[in-house]
Design a protein around this motif. Structure first.
Motif, PDB file in Angstrom:
ATOM      1  N   PHE A   9      40.152  47.055  39.549  1.00  0.00           N
ATOM      2  CA  PHE A   9      39.240  46.819  38.249  1.00  0.00           C
ATOM      3  C   PHE A   9      38.277  45.866  38.665  1.00  0.00           C
ATOM      4  O   PHE A   9      39.132  44.871  39.415  1.00  0.00           O
ATOM      5  N   LEU A  10      37.010  45.236  39.875  1.00  0.00           N
ATOM      6  CA  LEU A  10      36.598  44.218  40.554  1.00  0.00           C
ATOM      7  C   LEU A  10      35.295  43.598  39.527  1.00  0.00           C
ATOM      8  O   LEU A  10      34.139  45.392  39.011  1.00  0.00           O
ATOM      9  N   GLU A  11      34.869  42.541  38.279  1.00  0.00           N
ATOM     10  CA  GLU A  11      33.912  42.480  38.138  1.00  0.00           C
ATOM     11  C   GLU A  11      32.804  41.805  39.057  1.00  0.00           C
ATOM     12  O   GLU A  11      33.016  42.018  40.264  1.00  0.00           O
ATOM     13  N   ARG A  13      31.101  39.152  41.093  1.00  0.00           N
ATOM     14  CA  ARG A  13      31.303  37.744  40.698  1.00  0.00           C
ATOM     15  C   ARG A  13      31.494  37.111  41.988  1.00  0.00           C
ATOM     16  O   ARG A  13      32.125  38.250  42.833  1.00  0.00           O
ATOM     17  N   GLY A  16      35.348  37.097  43.497  1.00  0.00           N
ATOM     18  CA  GLY A  16      36.070  38.372  42.281  1.00  0.00           C
ATOM     19  C   GLY A  16      37.258  38.622  43.513  1.00  0.00           C
ATOM     20  O   GLY A  16      38.080  39.056  43.546  1.00  0.00           O
ATOM     21  N   ASP A  38      30.528  49.915  44.743  1.00  0.00           N
ATOM     22  CA  ASP A  38      29.900  49.351  43.622  1.00  0.00           C
ATOM     23  C   ASP A  38      28.483  49.424  43.424  1.00  0.00           C
ATOM     24  O   ASP A  38      27.450  50.155  43.467  1.00  0.00           O
ATOM     25  N   MET A  39      29.112  48.833  41.577  1.00  0.00           N
ATOM     26  CA  MET A  39      27.561  48.852  41.110  1.00  0.00           C
ATOM     27  C   MET A  39      27.198  48.266  40.760  1.00  0.00           C
ATOM     28  O   MET A  39      27.222  47.043  41.048  1.00  0.00           O
ATOM     29  N   ASP A  41      27.006  46.069  37.828  1.00  0.00           N
ATOM     30  CA  ASP A  41      27.706  45.396  36.714  1.00  0.00           C
ATOM     31  C   ASP A  41      29.473  45.264  37.894  1.00  0.00           C
ATOM     32  O   ASP A  41      30.117  44.250  37.267  1.00  0.00           O
ATOM     33  N   PHE A  42      29.657  46.343  38.435  1.00  0.00           N
ATOM     34  CA  PHE A  42      31.076  46.326  38.427  1.00  0.00           C
ATOM     35  C   PHE A  42      30.951  47.096  39.860  1.00  0.00           C
ATOM     36  O   PHE A  42      30.177  47.117  39.806  1.00  0.00           O
ATOM     37  N   GLY A  43      33.068  46.754  40.093  1.00  0.00           N
ATOM     38  CA  GLY A  43      33.175  46.966  41.071  1.00  0.00           C
ATOM     39  C   GLY A  43      34.193  47.842  41.138  1.00  0.00           C
ATOM     40  O   GLY A  43      35.265  46.960  40.052  1.00  0.00           O
ATOM     41  N   ILE A  44      34.768  49.163  42.493  1.00  0.00           N
ATOM     42  CA  ILE A  44      35.827  49.130  41.987  1.00  0.00           C
ATOM     43  C   ILE A  44      36.401  48.806  43.496  1.00  0.00           C
ATOM     44  O   ILE A  44      36.087  49.509  44.561  1.00  0.00           O
TER      45      ILE A  44
END
Lengths: 141, 439
Positions: A9-11, A13, A16, A38-39, A41-44
């Motif tokens: 899980f990645l924020e 920012r 990151g 990537d979305m 607010d966050f990414g995987i």
């Protein structure tokens, strides 16, 4: 059958992703394939590595949320239509692809695809029946 | 009687009480205090029980200062006696119920007799007069109608004053602006942040309006924000104060001097206490505001701890009113905060997150103010239990969290998934709320 993928899980920012690759580098972990979803607010981050268990452990120890998932690695001829034949087989077998990406390193004239299926066992049956080459590891590539 | 004809406020006979000599006001207060304590003692088990524990009877109240002997009432008492346990009137005499959000999902319920509604109207008329609103004004009431006391409180007060009231409630900016323009609105009742939000919207729409006065309450705001509203829009922006447990809006209001809010002391007796010790503090000292309702029939409140932190200003006001003022409320003595007019306790957010996860996630609440509108973000750490390698699953978790928070708070707020350990761990009690709003 199938191989292990590590997902992280990645924020959203700055830096990151570098924080993750730093941990991998410090632990001499070799990346064989990688994709980043990537979305807003966050990414995987999804990785195929030489030692998934150790990778997950060192990432967890570094404070990341990391998980292991079974995925399927498929080798296709690196030429026009090489991918199409595999996907045609999956369509015929009515198998859903959750997501897919390419591996970084391959043998000459070959491409390696990583597939994530909801129904992994059925997908493997469909692929084998269609004569698609399913790899049991990327370490030999 | 020009002294009670506030030049900015026009004239209304009911406002005469705002200008009573202090000695006369205190006579009224004592008489009403003795009567309300008797009523609470005779009719409400909780009050009688607590007074008996202290060997007090209504006869113990001989002077206003004797109030300090009485036990406090807190919000938890309303919750523990949910729904009707603190009522001092039979249902046949109760003509209205309102409710506000509680900390555990159950609301707190408040009741009004016909007399209570009359008092509420009266203090709202005095509020409007104090804010310079008069007959002939067209009031756009954006406070929510329904269980919340704001909408109906301002509505009945505006009508009793003789002004024209438009019962808008909140939301639908386009229609708000259309009405403001087409109906010749001169007074807006809303939260200050909602008004700023409308102003932003209006600038895009380029709608000229005739609004002269803003009657703003239900959330903390600052002098800087007032100056900004006044200079940007040319209106006079007044702060009003109230809470459901006491009556709703109409507990206090600013006057033309805009230097603190006059409390309608003939109905609500104020004290300032040290929130830690409960000791009564002298006027001019900052502490927690405690209010006793002097005329409430259906639901008297004896020494209700508001948790609002302020100072009682004893000095006479340039407007001529003899009612003491409180300074504008900018903080609380508990962890409750107000976002877009809605009271929120961090524990409510926690309850919502727990419903989704089954395990307690680490979370924090970040409050910001963008273009005058309060924004609330709940940052939730992604635990291995909820993490997935597929976007679909992670998005589903995200939506479930947002829906759960929405369901419990009744307002849509941003929910952000963050990496573990990105939320600062503190020693002991976690700091759940980071308030970055510049009031």
């Amino acid at each position: 059958m199938g191989i292990s993928q590590v997902s992280i899980f990645l924020e959203n920012r700055a830096g990151g992703l570098a924080d993750v690759t730093d941990v991998l580098a410090q632990n001499d972990i070799d990346i064989r394939a990688l994709t980043l979803a990537d979305m807003a607010d966050f990414g995987i981050l999804r990785l195929i590595v030489d030692d998934p268990d150790r990778t997950r452990n060192v990432l967890k120890a570094a404070g990341f949320t990391a998980d292991k998932t079974r995925v399927v690695a498929v080798e296709v001829p690196d030429k026009p239509g090489g991918l199409a034949a595999t996907l045609r087989a999956l369509r015929q077998g009515k198998v859903n692809v959750e997501y897919m990406y390419f591996a970084a390193r391959t043998r000459a004239g070959r491409a390696v695809l990583i597939f994530r299926f909801d129904e992994l066992d059925r997908a493997l049956d469909v692929l084998r029946e269609a004569g698609v080459v399913v790899l049991s590891t990327l370490n030999a590539v | 009687m020009s002294t009670w004809n506030d030049p900015a406020g026009g004239f209304h006979p009911v406002s005469v009480t705002d200008y009573l000599p202090r000695a006369r006001l205190e006579e009224i207060q004592l008489q009403r205090l003795r009567s309300v304590v008797t009523r609470a003692y005779d009719r409400v088990d909780l009050f009688r029980g607590r007074m008996e524990e202290r060997k007090l009877t209504p006869a113990s109240i001989r002077h206003l200062e004797d109030l300090a002997q009485l036990p406090f009432t807190v919000k938890a008492d309303l919750r523990d006696t949910y729904p009707f346990g603190l009522f001092a009137s039979p249902m046949e005499e109760i003509v209205r119920l309102h409710a506000s959000s509680g900390t555990t999902g159950k609301p707190i319920v408040v009741a009004y007799t016909r007399e209570d509604i009359e008092v509420w109207k009266e203090v709202m008329v005095r509020t409007f007069v104090s804010c310079g609103v008069h007959r002939g004004d067209v009031i756009q009431n954006c406070y929510g109608y329904g269980l919340f006391t704001g909408g109906l409180g301002a509505h009945y007060g505006g009508e009793a004053l003789g002004a024209t009231v438009i019962p808008m409630s909140g939301g639908n900016n386009e229609r708000q602006l259309m009405v403001m323009h087409d109906f010749g609105v001169t007074v807006v009742c809303s939260t200050p942040s909602y008004f700023l939000h409308l102003v932003e919207h209006a600038q895009h729409a380029r709608t000229p309006v005739r609004v002269r006065v803003g009657v703003f309450g239900a959330e903390p705001w600052s002098e800087a924000m007032r100056q900004r509203i006044q200079s940007d829009t040319g209106i006079r922006a007044y702060d009003i104060y109230g809470l459901s447990e006491i009556i709703g809006p109409g507990v206090g209001a600013e006057c033309s001097a805009q230097a603190g809010l006059h409390l309608f002391e003939d109905h609500f007796l104020p004290e300032i206490i040290d929130p830690a010790t409960g000791q009564v503090l002298p006027d001019g000292t900052e502490g927690e505001l405690v209010l006793t309702t002097l005329s409430k029939q259906a639901m008297p409140m004896i020494r209700y701890r508001t948790r609002d932190v302020t100072t009682l200003v004893p000095e006479p006001c340039s407007c001529g009113r003899t009612l003491r003022r409180i300074r504008r409320i900018e903080r609380r003595s508990d962890d409750m905060f107000i976002i877009r007019g809605v009271n929120v306790f961090p524990s409510q957010v926690e309850t919502a997150l727990l419903q989704v996860e089954g395990t307690l996630p680490h979370y924090e609440i970040v409050l910001t103010r963008e273009k005058g509108l309060d924004q609330m973000e709940v940052r939730v750490e992604v635990t291995p239990e909820v993490f997935s390698d597929t976007m679909r699953a992670l998005e589903a978790v995200h939506k479930k969290l947002a829906d759960a928070v929405d369901h419990i708070l009744g307002i849509r707020v941003a929910v952000t998934l963050v990496e573990p350990r990105s939320i600062a761990r503190s020693e002991g009690k976690a700091k759940r709320v980071i308030d970055k709003r510049k009031l």
